[in-house]
Design an enzyme around this catalytic site. Structure first.
Site, short mmCIF file in Angstrom:
data_model
loop_
_atom_site.label_atom_id
_atom_site.label_comp_id
_atom_site.label_asym_id
_atom_site.label_seq_id
_atom_site.Cartn_x
_atom_site.Cartn_y
_atom_site.Cartn_z
N HIS A 19 0.77 -1.45 -0.01
CA HIS A 19 -0.01 -0.07 0.05
C HIS A 19 0.69 1.18 -0.06
CE1 HIS A 19 -3.52 -2.75 1.75
NE2 HIS A 19 -3.49 -2.58 0.25
N HIS A 42 -8.27 -8.03 -7.93
CA HIS A 42 -8.70 -9.27 -6.67
C HIS A 42 -8.85 -8.23 -5.31
CE1 HIS A 42 -6.49 -11.48 -9.84
NE2 HIS A 42 -7.16 -12.51 -9.23
N SER A 100 -6.70 -2.21 -0.56
CA SER A 100 -6.42 -1.20 -1.69
C SER A 100 -7.49 -0.56 -2.19
CB SER A 100 -5.95 -2.25 -2.95
OG SER A 100 -4.73 -3.10 -2.24
N GLU A 118 -14.21 -8.95 -7.78
CA GLU A 118 -13.83 -9.97 -6.46
C GLU A 118 -14.92 -10.98 -6.96
OE1 GLU A 118 -12.85 -11.93 -3.69
OE2 GLU A 118 -11.69 -10.07 -4.10
N ASP A 143 -14.41 -13.10 -11.87
CA ASP A 143 -12.97 -13.21 -11.82
C ASP A 143 -12.20 -12.18 -12.66
OD1 ASP A 143 -10.84 -15.35 -11.74
OD2 ASP A 143 -10.70 -14.60 -13.71
N GLY A 144 -11.30 -11.64 -11.73
CA GLY A 144 -10.33 -10.67 -12.21
C GLY A 144 -9.67 -11.00 -13.43
N ASP A 164 -3.35 -8.57 -7.49
CA ASP A 164 -3.07 -8.96 -6.38
C ASP A 164 -3.90 -9.94 -5.76
OD1 ASP A 164 -2.35 -9.12 -3.64
OD2 ASP A 164 -3.72 -7.43 -2.99
#
Length: 281
Positions: A19, A42, A100, A118, A143-144, A164
């Site tokens: 971060h 994600h 995030s 997500e 799904d990312g 991520d």
């Protein structure tokens, strides 16, 4: 598999590393007036209650944000990051930690956009509630990796993709390599940040060698290790690979990584790495 829950690890040293770098990437995007977009593939839950049973189980945050919370003399970059966390805790007591998505949202300007994907149903529900009614944030139950083709390139043509994943699957680095190729093909000028854990050195090193074969002109690698890499299994460190990094980010990280190591290290262990995997002349 969908078994990973970030609440157990929120605010740990690997989150701090990720971060701090993310805030610097967003500050760089803010330097130009033109709008930008961020895709977090994600996204997780958005924010985490550090008083919750999962966070309290191992209290990993105590070795991360807990170490920085009341430290004096932080560099402007670290102070900026801590200020973003403090904004979620106006009473001055560390209870809530921003994922995030919440960090990115805090740094959006009017006209900027945030896209979140997500797949975990519980995490998605929390994420949806976190940003309910927010017109600058779009939350997708998807799904990312699958969302990349649909969501890129963004209309703004400026911005960042944050990858991520949970690293539950043995082929995660292979999936990331494919995802980066999709992103670069669809949006060659976009910045991409890929966070990864350092448990065993070999998978991430092999992945980085494969990245170097993609002929992407600028790839910067930053790592923070708090524990020796040759000890038994465990989270020894974390890294981030950044494609198309903003100008002079390497200089900023050259100052930040040693400071992070100094403030988060355990005993005499620890190391940092800052290396260009690719840099076109």
């Amino acid at each position: 598999m969908l078994s990973y829950r970030h609440a157990f690890h929120a605010g740990n040293f690997a989150d701090v590393f990720k971060h701090v770098l993310l805030v610097q990437l967003l500050r760089a995007l803010q330097r130009k007036d033109k709008p930008f977009s961020v895709l977090d593939t994600h996204a997780g839950a958005g924010r985490y209650d550090l008083h919750s049973p999962p966070a309290q189980k191992n209290r990993e945050f105590a070795g991360g944000i807990g170490r920085l919370w009341n430290q004096a003399g932080l560099s402007p970059e670290l102070a900026d990051y801590v200020a973003q966390v403090r904004a979620l805790n106006p009473d001055g007591c560390l209870r809530y930690y921003p994922g995030s998505p919440r960090l990115v949202r805090a740094l959006l300007r009017p006209g900027d956009r945030l896209m979140l994907t997500e797949l975990h149903p519980t995490e998605h529900a929390a994420l949806k509630a976190e940003f309910a009614g927010d017109r600058q944030v779009a939350v997708h139950h998807q799904d990312g990796y699958a969302a990349l083709n649909a969501l890129l390139p963004p209309p703004e043509r400026r911005g960042l993709v944050l990858l991520d994943p949970a690293y539950e699957l043995k082929d995660e680095f292979d999936r990331l390599l494919e995802a980066i190729q999709v992103i670069h093909r669809r949006w060659a000028t976009g910045s991409v940040a890929v966070w990864y854990p350092i448990l065993d050195r070999a998978p991430s090193q092999r992945w980085q060698r494969n990245l170097q074969q993609l002929e992407i002109p600028a790839i910067l690698c930053a790592e923070l290790g708090l524990y020796p890499y040759d000890v038994p299994l465990g989270l020894h460190g974390a890294g981030m690979v950044i494609l198309n990094p903003p100008w002079k980010l390497d200089e900023t990280l050259g100052r930040l990584l040693p400071e992070l190591l100094q403030r988060l290290r355990v005993g005499d262990h620890g190391q940092t790495r800052l290396e260009w995997l690719a840099l076109a002349p």
